[in-house]
Design an enzyme around this catalytic site. Structure first.
Site, short mmCIF file in Angstrom:
data_model
loop_
_atom_site.label_atom_id
_atom_site.label_comp_id
_atom_site.label_asym_id
_atom_site.label_seq_id
_atom_site.Cartn_x
_atom_site.Cartn_y
_atom_site.Cartn_z
N GLU A 37 0.82 -1.21 0.00
CA GLU A 37 0.00 0.00 0.00
C GLU A 37 0.86 1.27 0.00
O GLU A 37 0.59 2.20 -0.76
CB GLU A 37 -0.94 -0.01 1.21
CG GLU A 37 -1.88 -1.21 1.24
CD GLU A 37 -1.24 -2.47 1.83
OE1 GLU A 37 -1.85 -3.54 1.70
OE2 GLU A 37 -0.15 -2.37 2.42
N TYR A 105 9.09 -13.45 6.30
CA TYR A 105 8.33 -12.44 7.03
C TYR A 105 8.38 -12.67 8.54
O TYR A 105 8.28 -13.79 9.01
CB TYR A 105 6.87 -12.47 6.59
CG TYR A 105 6.64 -12.04 5.16
CD1 TYR A 105 6.59 -10.70 4.81
CD2 TYR A 105 6.46 -12.99 4.15
CE1 TYR A 105 6.37 -10.30 3.50
CE2 TYR A 105 6.25 -12.61 2.84
CZ TYR A 105 6.21 -11.26 2.52
OH TYR A 105 6.00 -10.87 1.22
N ARG A 107 6.12 -10.87 10.92
CA ARG A 107 5.05 -9.88 11.09
C ARG A 107 3.94 -10.33 12.03
O ARG A 107 3.02 -9.56 12.30
CB ARG A 107 4.47 -9.55 9.72
CG ARG A 107 3.66 -10.68 9.12
CD ARG A 107 3.38 -10.52 7.64
NE ARG A 107 2.91 -9.21 7.21
CZ ARG A 107 2.68 -8.92 5.93
NH1 ARG A 107 2.86 -9.83 4.98
NH2 ARG A 107 2.26 -7.72 5.60
N LYS A 227 -3.49 -8.66 -15.32
CA LYS A 227 -2.06 -8.62 -15.63
C LYS A 227 -1.53 -10.02 -15.98
O LYS A 227 -1.75 -10.96 -15.23
CB LYS A 227 -1.29 -8.07 -14.43
CG LYS A 227 -1.69 -6.64 -14.06
CD LYS A 227 -1.15 -6.23 -12.71
CE LYS A 227 -1.92 -6.86 -11.57
NZ LYS A 227 -1.49 -6.39 -10.24
N GLY A 229 1.88 -10.66 -16.71
CA GLY A 229 3.33 -10.58 -16.65
C GLY A 229 3.99 -9.99 -17.87
O GLY A 229 3.57 -8.94 -18.38
N GLY A 232 1.67 -9.08 -21.22
CA GLY A 232 0.87 -7.87 -21.36
C GLY A 232 -0.29 -7.84 -20.40
O GLY A 232 -0.38 -8.65 -19.47
N GLY A 257 7.71 -5.52 -6.11
CA GLY A 257 7.22 -4.15 -6.21
C GLY A 257 6.71 -3.77 -7.58
O GLY A 257 6.15 -2.68 -7.76
N ASP A 260 2.93 -3.15 -7.63
CA ASP A 260 2.58 -1.91 -6.94
C ASP A 260 2.89 -0.70 -7.83
O ASP A 260 2.13 0.26 -7.88
CB ASP A 260 3.33 -1.79 -5.62
CG ASP A 260 3.08 -2.98 -4.71
OD1 ASP A 260 1.96 -3.52 -4.74
OD2 ASP A 260 4.00 -3.36 -3.96
N ASP A 296 11.95 -2.09 -3.25
CA ASP A 296 10.52 -2.01 -3.52
C ASP A 296 10.10 -0.67 -4.13
O ASP A 296 9.21 -0.62 -4.97
CB ASP A 296 9.73 -2.21 -2.21
CG ASP A 296 9.67 -3.67 -1.80
OD1 ASP A 296 10.64 -4.39 -2.07
OD2 ASP A 296 8.66 -4.07 -1.20
#
Length: 318
Positions: A37, A105, A107, A227, A229, A232, A257, A260, A296
């Site tokens: 985000e 991770y 988290r 998407k 990859g 296209g 990333g 994003d 990222d």
């Protein structure tokens, strides 16, 4: 000035190895940060728009590092809370070989996973033109699940454009037995649904783009960007549909990333009143640019960077 785009979720501190190889042989790391985000918010900010990020971090040095760094990228962090009851999340990259990363991770029980709807300033949300939601946040905890659904429904009720990227993370969603229902519900509440082909196949049980698009629209999504990859991106709405080829990248340095960055390119274009096709075209350029740089957010471009990148592409073709 109120942000044009608001997003919310967890950003973590990244320890990025200097050397390639298994972590047991790595001795030095660079400290970075990343989160789906905040990556989008920074990307939109670099492309000339006001963006805000809502989250919670630990009341410690790493939490301060995140707030200061993201604010330094031009993103409004006024809605980020600090808590001394939980730490800031971390993740560690492992570069086994060029262009191939493993991520670990740390988290569980993080500060961001303790976010709740009670912390939200609804007037702040109401002031946005776009609310961007990822499929990571609702599965951080039960309170984050409730928060995500409340924000999506609030945005829908108040006519705010909802963008949804499923950002499928199987390790996170596995403990939520009804995770598909949640993801499809968010897709149905969205004005723009942006899955990758593998994510869409997981949700709909098919990898046929036309079928995926029809099923996505049937859920209630206003527009779909699918998407695929390096091949296209398909795009569709009730009025228009088409396909945009991906730009060729000579060398992928760091693929994390890219999605994003793509989202930032698309959403910044929509804020400028561009067509869905034009938005996807910019998203494809940003996605291609970001994979050529480590980190990222480090490769997220400005408008000037995009123009220079495209000019060089044209020079090569001439």
């Amino acid at each position: 000035m109120k942000p044009e785009l608001v997003t919310f979720g967890e950003t973590m501190v990244i320890f990025d190895p200097v050397e390639k190889g298994p972590l047991r042989y790595v001795n030095q790391f660079n400290k970075r940060f990343g989160g789906a985000e905040s990556n989008v918010a920074i990307g939109v900010s670099r492309l000339g728009h006001n963006a805000g990020w809502i989250s919670q971090v630990g009341d410690e040095e790493l939490g301060l590092y995140l707030i200061n760094s993201i604010r330094g990228e031009g993103v409004d962090t006024s809605q980020v809370k600090m808590t001394d009851e939980a730490p800031t999340g971390l993740y560690i990259k492992e570069r086994v070989r060029e262009g191939s990363n493993q991520v670990y991770y740390y988290r569980a029980g993080s500060a961001a996973s303790r976010m709740s709807k009670d912390q939200i300033d609804w007037d702040y949300i109401k002031g946005a033109k776009i609310i961007h939601i990822s499929g990571i946040t609702p599965f951080l905890s039960e309170s984050c699940h409730e928060l995500t659904m409340e924000v999506a429904e609030f945005a829908k009720e108040h006519g705010i454009f909802v963008s949804f990227d499923p950002n499928l993370r199987l390790k996170i969603i596995s403990s939520f037995p009804k995770h598909k229902e949640t993801l499809l519900r968010l897709a149905g509440l969205s004005d723009l649904f942006m899955p990758g082909i593998e994510e869409a196949e997981y949700l709909f049980g098919t990898n046929d783009p036309e079928t995926i698009i029809q099923l996505s629209l049937k859920t209630g999504a206003g527009q779909v960007v699918l998407k695929k990859g390096e091949h296209g991106t398909y795009y569709a709405s009730k009025e228009d549909k088409g396909f945009v080829k991906s730009l060729r990248v000579e060398k992928v340095v760091d693929p994390i990333g890219a999605g994003d960055g793509f989202a930032a390119g698309v959403l910044s274009s929509l804020l400028e009143g561009r067509s869905l096709k034009e938005a996807v075209e910019r998203g494809s350029v940003v996605g291609a640019m970001i994979v050529t740089v480590e980190g990222d957010i480090e490769g997220l471009p400005t408008v000037r960077d995009i123009n220079e990148f495209l000019r060089k592409k044209q020079d090569v073709l001439r």
